[in-house]
Design a protein around this motif. Structure first.
Motif, PDB file in Angstrom:
ATOM      1  N   UNK A 110       0.778  -1.281   0.035  1.00  0.00           N
ATOM      2  CA  UNK A 110       0.080   0.138   0.030  1.00  0.00           C
ATOM      3  C   UNK A 110       0.892   1.265   0.081  1.00  0.00           C
ATOM      4  N   UNK A 111       0.462   2.332  -0.761  1.00  0.00           N
ATOM      5  CA  UNK A 111       1.183   3.458  -1.052  1.00  0.00           C
ATOM      6  C   UNK A 111       0.461   4.401   0.209  1.00  0.00           C
ATOM      7  N   UNK A 112       1.901   4.708   1.288  1.00  0.00           N
ATOM      8  CA  UNK A 112       1.297   5.557   2.211  1.00  0.00           C
ATOM      9  C   UNK A 112       1.728   7.055   1.780  1.00  0.00           C
ATOM     10  N   UNK A 113       1.023   8.074   1.739  1.00  0.00           N
ATOM     11  CA  UNK A 113       1.533   9.648   1.618  1.00  0.00           C
ATOM     12  C   UNK A 113       2.152  10.080   2.740  1.00  0.00           C
ATOM     13  N   UNK A 114       3.224  10.784   2.639  1.00  0.00           N
ATOM     14  CA  UNK A 114       3.935  11.455   3.642  1.00  0.00           C
ATOM     15  C   UNK A 114       3.574  12.637   4.242  1.00  0.00           C
ATOM     16  N   UNK A 115       3.559  12.676   5.651  1.00  0.00           N
ATOM     17  CA  UNK A 115       3.110  14.065   6.383  1.00  0.00           C
ATOM     18  C   UNK A 115       4.292  14.789   6.512  1.00  0.00           C
ATOM     19  N   UNK A 116       5.303  14.165   7.294  1.00  0.00           N
ATOM     20  CA  UNK A 116       6.709  14.761   7.260  1.00  0.00           C
ATOM     21  C   UNK A 116       7.732  13.750   8.007  1.00  0.00           C
ATOM     22  N   UNK A 117       9.107  13.903   7.808  1.00  0.00           N
ATOM     23  CA  UNK A 117       9.768  13.055   8.260  1.00  0.00           C
ATOM     24  C   UNK A 117      10.618  13.886   9.657  1.00  0.00           C
ATOM     25  N   UNK A 118      11.057  13.050  10.640  1.00  0.00           N
ATOM     26  CA  UNK A 118      11.537  13.587  11.720  1.00  0.00           C
ATOM     27  C   UNK A 118      13.185  12.666  11.826  1.00  0.00           C
ATOM     28  N   UNK A 119      13.953  13.842  11.890  1.00  0.00           N
ATOM     29  CA  UNK A 119      15.240  13.471  11.755  1.00  0.00           C
ATOM     30  C   UNK A 119      15.727  13.158  13.274  1.00  0.00           C
ATOM     31  N   UNK A 120      16.278  11.898  13.534  1.00  0.00           N
ATOM     32  CA  UNK A 120      16.611  11.609  14.973  1.00  0.00           C
ATOM     33  C   UNK A 120      18.341  11.519  14.935  1.00  0.00           C
ATOM     34  N   UNK A 121      19.061  11.047  13.979  1.00  0.00           N
ATOM     35  CA  UNK A 121      20.254  11.184  14.250  1.00  0.00           C
ATOM     36  C   UNK A 121      20.823  11.577  12.798  1.00  0.00           C
ATOM     37  N   UNK A 122      21.909  12.521  12.875  1.00  0.00           N
ATOM     38  CA  UNK A 122      22.524  12.934  11.478  1.00  0.00           C
ATOM     39  C   UNK A 122      24.020  12.720  11.605  1.00  0.00           C
ATOM     40  N   UNK A 123      24.658  11.956  10.519  1.00  0.00           N
ATOM     41  CA  UNK A 123      26.013  12.076  10.425  1.00  0.00           C
ATOM     42  C   UNK A 123      26.510  12.150   9.012  1.00  0.00           C
TER      43      UNK A 123
END
Length: 134
Positions: A110-123
């Motif tokens: 099933x295709x789920x449309x995005x609301x947002x992404x939340x960045x947890x860890x960045x390298x």
């Protein structure tokens, strides 16, 4: 990839697809690809690089006279914990359980449309993020 409700926990390395358009799109296929992150100082936000890629639909050329593929670089300045919103034609495919009858189940994509992404860890070459979908 862990899944809870309509929230997915994902890891992305250089070249990883973060989001994509619905595969049923008649004009073409969009993808957002992680292109690395840069930091210029301890107190400054991360510059997260993405590649927006478009590939024409296979088969006959649509009325838009689409020819081949194209891409564009873009970036977002963000800290871990920040939320990034994308347009709603982007999302992810997830497995959905369908109940045909008592003790008769099946799986489908099933295709789920995005609301947002939340960045947890960045390298520099890695991001961990949650995808929140509707």
């Amino acid at each position: 990839m862990k899944h809870h409700g309509h929230i997915w926990l994902k890891d992305g390395f250089l070249g990883s697809e973060v989001l994509h358009s619905n595969t049923k799109c008649k004009t073409g296929y969009y993808r957002i690809i992680f292109g690395g992150a840069e930091r210029s100082g301890c107190d400054n936000p991360w510059r997260i690089n993405f590649i927006l890629s478009f590939t024409c639909a296979s088969g006959e050329s649509p009325p838009t006279n689409c020819q081949g593929a194209s891409s564009a670089n873009m970036y977002v300045l963000a800290y871990p914990g920040d939320v990034i919103r994308f347009d709603r034609y982007l999302g992810i495919l997830g497995k959905e359980t369908i109940e045909y009858g008592p003790n008769d189940f099946g799986l489908c994509d099933r295709f789920y449309t995005v609301q947002h992404i939340k960045l947890l860890q960045i390298e520099t070459d890695y991001i961990q993020y949650e995808i929140h979908c509707s």
